[in-house]
Design a protein around this motif. Sequence first.
Motif, PDB file in Angstrom:
ATOM      1  N   SER A 220       0.815  -1.211   0.000  1.00 51.38           N
ATOM      2  CA  SER A 220       0.000   0.000   0.000  1.00 51.38           C
ATOM      3  C   SER A 220       0.849   1.262   0.000  1.00 51.38           C
ATOM      4  O   SER A 220       0.508   2.249  -0.671  1.00 51.38           O
ATOM      5  CB  SER A 220      -0.926  -0.016   1.232  1.00 51.38           C
ATOM      6  N   GLY A 221       1.957   1.258   0.745  1.00 49.08           N
ATOM      7  CA  GLY A 221       2.731   2.479   0.905  1.00 49.08           C
ATOM      8  C   GLY A 221       3.874   2.658  -0.064  1.00 49.08           C
ATOM      9  O   GLY A 221       4.390   3.777  -0.217  1.00 49.08           O
ATOM     10  N   SER A 222       4.280   1.584  -0.755  1.00 48.45           N
ATOM     11  CA  SER A 222       5.457   1.684  -1.616  1.00 48.45           C
ATOM     12  C   SER A 222       5.282   2.632  -2.799  1.00 48.45           C
ATOM     13  O   SER A 222       6.257   3.316  -3.165  1.00 48.45           O
ATOM     14  CB  SER A 222       5.885   0.299  -2.103  1.00 48.45           C
ATOM     15  N   PRO A 223       4.102   2.736  -3.444  1.00 45.68           N
ATOM     16  CA  PRO A 223       4.007   3.706  -4.544  1.00 45.68           C
ATOM     17  C   PRO A 223       4.331   5.133  -4.097  1.00 45.68           C
ATOM     18  O   PRO A 223       5.068   5.860  -4.777  1.00 45.68           O
ATOM     19  CB  PRO A 223       2.553   3.572  -5.016  1.00 45.68           C
ATOM     20  N   ARG A 224       3.790   5.536  -2.943  1.00 44.83           N
ATOM     21  CA  ARG A 224       4.044   6.891  -2.460  1.00 44.83           C
ATOM     22  C   ARG A 224       5.512   7.073  -2.072  1.00 44.83           C
ATOM     23  O   ARG A 224       6.140   8.079  -2.420  1.00 44.83           O
ATOM     24  CB  ARG A 224       3.152   7.208  -1.255  1.00 44.83           C
ATOM     25  N   VAL A 225       6.079   6.078  -1.368  1.00 44.18           N
ATOM     26  CA  VAL A 225       7.456   6.212  -0.889  1.00 44.18           C
ATOM     27  C   VAL A 225       8.442   6.214  -2.055  1.00 44.18           C
ATOM     28  O   VAL A 225       9.329   7.074  -2.148  1.00 44.18           O
ATOM     29  CB  VAL A 225       7.793   5.087   0.108  1.00 44.18           C
ATOM     30  N   PHE A 226       8.293   5.261  -2.956  1.00 45.02           N
ATOM     31  CA  PHE A 226       9.234   5.179  -4.069  1.00 45.02           C
ATOM     32  C   PHE A 226       9.082   6.358  -5.036  1.00 45.02           C
ATOM     33  O   PHE A 226      10.069   6.983  -5.438  1.00 45.02           O
ATOM     34  CB  PHE A 226       9.044   3.866  -4.837  1.00 45.02           C
TER      35      PHE A 226
END
Length: 393
Positions: A220-226
């Motif tokens: 869930s969070g990897s698109p925003r973080v990357f």
Amino acid sequence: MGLLTALGPLAIDMYLPAFPDMVRSLGTDQGMVERTLPSYLLGLAAAQVFYGPFADRYGRKKPLLFGLIVFTIASVGCALTDSIEHLSLWRIAQAFGGAAGMVIPRAVIRDNFDTRDASKALSVLMLVMGVTPILAPILGAQVLNFGSWRYIFAIMAGCGALLFVSVVFGMRETLVPEKTIPLSFGNIGRNYRGLLAHKRFMCYSLAGGFGSAGMFAYISGSPRVFINVFDVPPQYFGLLFGLNAAALIATSQVSARLLNRHAPETLLKFAQAALLIGSAAGFAMTLAGVLTLPLLMAALLCFMAGQGFVNPNAAALALREQGHRLGVSSAMMGTLQMICGSAAGLGVSAWQSDTALPLTGILAFCAFLSWLFGRIALRAPATARDHRGAGRS
């Protein structure tokens, strides 16, 4: 069974690179689009409770066919919607169908194998499940090069239809008639109450569940973080995502080989330590303000490598003593995992930050809980009834 199990990860991961396009197309914000992911996970959690008793009463094949029909129709609905609210509802319906592919393959495996061989078979399923997260975001990103995000859901619908045909003509029923359980509210209630009171089952399930929750937090969070925090171009997002999935694949296969010489309890114990160390290091580096993309990848790779051991071994150990109620046991275990995953996914999407702290913080919290419940399960004694249940499996 591997392809059926991969249907859920396909629906989770394939549309991740399309989040920015969906925000613009549906006239909404990033948080609303991100919340369609935990909506799907909540649908998976609720639906698995439904499929378990039906799989123990009517066999494995018929509920699976029903689920594939629902998944295919809902995928078409996702592709055609013009509203973020309707998309969330269609995603819940899609999850209700896809849940059949999460519950029933595990029960089919335990219909055929004992605990050690079931761990090996579940490790093979992890190979297919690991390939899917690698390919799904890459495929989704490539689809965006020639079409809109709607094409992604159209492909999901096609996969559901093809699997329906495959199950009709290629799957045999594995539930023997003498093991069917009458479908009544009394039987369902007794089975679920018995599972909730079974300390080893619950703790092993929660150990695997919180490990999976960390993985869903990452999803869930990897698109925003990357993409937003570390400025990774969307077309390269799938490659970084795939590196972590490759660690999951590799270690799940190493786990299957090591089971020839080591007990699943031993592998689970050391793998959960790796989960905790990797995620705690990432969290500490984030708080210290020294986290870089390579360091984040190192922490994520450590977590995913540990999860490749945790998932199949925790699942096999949870089901070891449940040979007399495999359908509901698989359903309960899957429901607990999806509830944990939904909570972690919602936490990441609700925790707004311009750093990686939401991801690394929730990852470390999930790893600690997985480690804690694993230790409790490993120390809990088996009862006489547990051994009788295991003997019937």
